[in-house]
Design an enzyme around this catalytic site. Sequence first.
Site, PDB file in Angstrom:
ATOM      1  N   CYS A  59       0.840  -1.188   0.000  1.00  0.00           N
ATOM      2  CA  CYS A  59       0.000   0.000   0.000  1.00  0.00           C
ATOM      3  C   CYS A  59       0.878   1.242   0.000  1.00  0.00           C
ATOM      4  CB  CYS A  59      -0.895  -0.004   1.228  1.00  0.00           C
ATOM      5  SG  CYS A  59      -1.518  -1.629   1.677  1.00  0.00           S
ATOM      6  N   ARG A  96       1.428   1.909  -6.944  1.00  0.00           N
ATOM      7  CA  ARG A  96       1.672   0.759  -6.083  1.00  0.00           C
ATOM      8  C   ARG A  96       0.473  -0.193  -6.069  1.00  0.00           C
ATOM      9  NH1 ARG A  96       5.972   1.582  -2.414  1.00  0.00           N
ATOM     10  NH2 ARG A  96       5.033   0.228  -0.865  1.00  0.00           N
ATOM     11  N   TRP A  99      -4.226  -1.859  -0.330  1.00  0.00           N
ATOM     12  CA  TRP A  99      -4.419  -3.046  -1.167  1.00  0.00           C
ATOM     13  C   TRP A  99      -4.839  -4.156  -0.222  1.00  0.00           C
ATOM     14  CZ3 TRP A  99      -2.493  -8.010  -1.771  1.00  0.00           C
ATOM     15  CH2 TRP A  99      -2.700  -8.612  -3.021  1.00  0.00           C
ATOM     16  N   ASN A 156       1.155  -0.312   6.557  1.00  0.00           N
ATOM     17  CA  ASN A 156       1.442  -1.282   5.499  1.00  0.00           C
ATOM     18  C   ASN A 156       2.045  -2.519   6.153  1.00  0.00           C
ATOM     19  OD1 ASN A 156       0.718   0.607   3.622  1.00  0.00           O
ATOM     20  ND2 ASN A 156       2.793   1.052   2.928  1.00  0.00           N
ATOM     21  N   GLY A 157       1.701  -3.690   5.640  1.00  0.00           N
ATOM     22  CA  GLY A 157       2.283  -4.914   6.164  1.00  0.00           C
ATOM     23  C   GLY A 157       1.222  -5.893   6.633  1.00  0.00           C
ATOM     24  N   GLU A 178       8.020 -13.919 -20.056  1.00  0.00           N
ATOM     25  CA  GLU A 178       7.784 -12.522 -19.728  1.00  0.00           C
ATOM     26  C   GLU A 178       6.681 -11.929 -20.600  1.00  0.00           C
ATOM     27  OE1 GLU A 178       8.134  -8.641 -18.126  1.00  0.00           O
ATOM     28  OE2 GLU A 178       8.442 -10.672 -17.381  1.00  0.00           O
ATOM     29  N   LYS A 186       3.159 -10.395 -19.180  1.00  0.00           N
ATOM     30  CA  LYS A 186       2.697  -9.040 -19.480  1.00  0.00           C
ATOM     31  C   LYS A 186       1.261  -9.069 -20.009  1.00  0.00           C
ATOM     32  CE  LYS A 186       5.887  -6.597 -18.039  1.00  0.00           C
ATOM     33  NZ  LYS A 186       5.899  -7.596 -16.973  1.00  0.00           N
ATOM     34  N   GLU A 217      -1.061  -9.723 -17.053  1.00  0.00           N
ATOM     35  CA  GLU A 217      -1.126  -8.582 -16.133  1.00  0.00           C
ATOM     36  C   GLU A 217      -1.964  -7.444 -16.694  1.00  0.00           C
ATOM     37  OE1 GLU A 217       3.068  -8.377 -13.741  1.00  0.00           O
ATOM     38  OE2 GLU A 217       3.128  -7.864 -15.860  1.00  0.00           O
ATOM     39  N   HIS A 250       4.065 -31.870 -26.009  1.00  0.00           N
ATOM     40  CA  HIS A 250       3.882 -32.686 -24.815  1.00  0.00           C
ATOM     41  C   HIS A 250       2.721 -32.186 -23.965  1.00  0.00           C
ATOM     42  CE1 HIS A 250       7.487 -35.075 -25.458  1.00  0.00           C
ATOM     43  NE2 HIS A 250       8.117 -33.949 -25.783  1.00  0.00           N
ATOM     44  N   LYS A 278       2.528  -2.657  -7.223  1.00  0.00           N
ATOM     45  CA  LYS A 278       3.855  -2.477  -7.810  1.00  0.00           C
ATOM     46  C   LYS A 278       4.934  -3.174  -6.996  1.00  0.00           C
ATOM     47  CE  LYS A 278       6.960  -0.833 -10.599  1.00  0.00           C
ATOM     48  NZ  LYS A 278       7.105  -1.458 -11.929  1.00  0.00           N
TER      49      LYS A 278
END
Length: 611
Positions: free
Chosen positions: A2, A27, A75, A99-100, A484, A488, A491, A507, A606
């Site tokens: 957050c 974030r 968040w 935060n945490g 990657e 992307k 996301e 396979h 983030k």
Amino acid sequence: MCGIIGYIGKSNAVTVILDGLKRLEYRGYDSAGIAFFTDNNRIAVRRCKGKINDLYPMLMQQIPQTHTAIGHTRWATHGRPSEENAHPHRSNGIVLVHNGIIENYLQLKKELEKEGYNFTSETDTEVMCHLIHKYSSSYDIPLEEAVRRAMKDIRGAYAIAVMSEKEPGKIVGVRRDSPLVVGLGDGEFFVASDIPAFLSYSRDVIFLNDDEMVVMTDSGITISTLDGTTLQKDVMSISWNSSMAEKGGYRHFMLKEIFEQPRAIADTITGRLHPETGEINLEEFHLTPDYLKDIKKIFIVACGTSWHAAMVGKYMIEELARVPVEVDIASEFRYRNPLLGSKTLFIAITQSGETADTLAAQRHAKQLGTKVMSICNVIGSTASREADAVFYTRSGPEIGVASTKAFTTQLVGLFLFAIALGRINNVVSKEQAKKLLSELLMIPDKVETVLSNDSEIEKIAKESFKKDSSLYLGRGINYPIAMEGALKLKEISYIHAEAYPAGEMKHGPIALVEEDFPVLFLAPKDRLYEKVISNIQEIRSRSGKIIAVTTEGNTNITDFSDYSIYVPEADPLVLPILLVVPLQLIAYHIGVLRGCDVDQPRNLAKSVTVE
């Protein structure tokens, strides 16, 4: 994960806090709130589910005149996104943001309920608020002493900013395993979870370490440990300016940061190599040649996009230095018993330097007696301070949640390290090193060439943005780039995408292929090209829709693909830097076409500062 900001000073605190919260939006968050002192020294709290803009109507269209305030973007972890669970939280005259994650909050909650405290939210944060109030009301002690006593009861990760109606004009901040930085202005002071929150007001910062506390008043700040020992901390001047964190005419931060990659790569290279001699400035890695000669194995540990960079780095180091490399996901590494020793180098890759799992893995490695190097973008971050050695990428602030320029500069750092280690181990000759460094120096211009084809890449995105799933395939060093690219797309556009080594397609994943099913191939003209063409033929025979990313001059690829994207030729070890750029652009354009918030994708943050 957050965002926190607190302010004391001569300006209107509410305006400063709202501006800071906007700058922390990258974030990721699902609710927001602010607390400020009123004219009668009471603390008013305004909070909401949703975006920061939703707070403005709650301030009754007139920003209150006040000089002390704290704010937060949340968040959700404990408790769904809602106004009740949004921060700041209150316990009588105590108000805080956090935060945490508090690991023992259920136990503490039961004890506090027995003492008569009522809980109005589902969060773990409210426990901290009541604890501080308990000590503040039970003993005639200053706010910072009440915070110290409360923190002794807490087990978990936290960064907090606290105010009390008993002591107007004071903010107390404390951190453990969650970032908190202090900003020093002209007669004003800031505390925040990240530098961009106050960058337009001050570039002079103090980074707090774990179990350190800052007490801010309008007359100054004091910093101490949680046991009360006063500290003298160094002030660091940040080279970024606020305009670097603005969109600069681009529609989104993500697009701006994709287009900033030539500069970011050039900045990361500058001053760190001698192409005329083939030498790398080893002091940039803070590791001695004697130590590097003794390395028998390397562990590279990271999360998310940085983990994909680590996988590319494995190919680079093993090819150029002939040292075995093991790549691990930080959240897995921290819970196993790896075989580490004095001749093992541990490399942690993290954009923010605050990723909780990566920090825990880094600390685990140090406890096992291994030297730690961090590849990091943020000067003064926890990872960089705790590492034995650090290589700073020079991306500048990356605001978009989906990492782009941080990834490509991480690849540059790994490539430079691989060459340096190869030279020390006498695997890479001086002439070979000169050639490789010359190749690297051309990469910024070659990335510019790829970016100049953005309009063509956007056309391809328009042909596939309505699809619900896709495959990304590559071989060798380019397989992590396929991973990657798939990440992307997930996301940014919320489309299901999977990446596989192209040879593994038959396979299992080939069962997904049907008519017009999108399959993106990384097909540069390298030693594995013919193998990749065979894989492409397998998709063609099943009527899949093929997008091929290949090197310039390979016009034959059009015989096998529906769409072709070209990147300039380059050495196979630096080619991944070029190949990833069109994948970033495809994800961006598809996300925009689908109406997604590409800078702040749903459910993502983030910097993942909680486990």
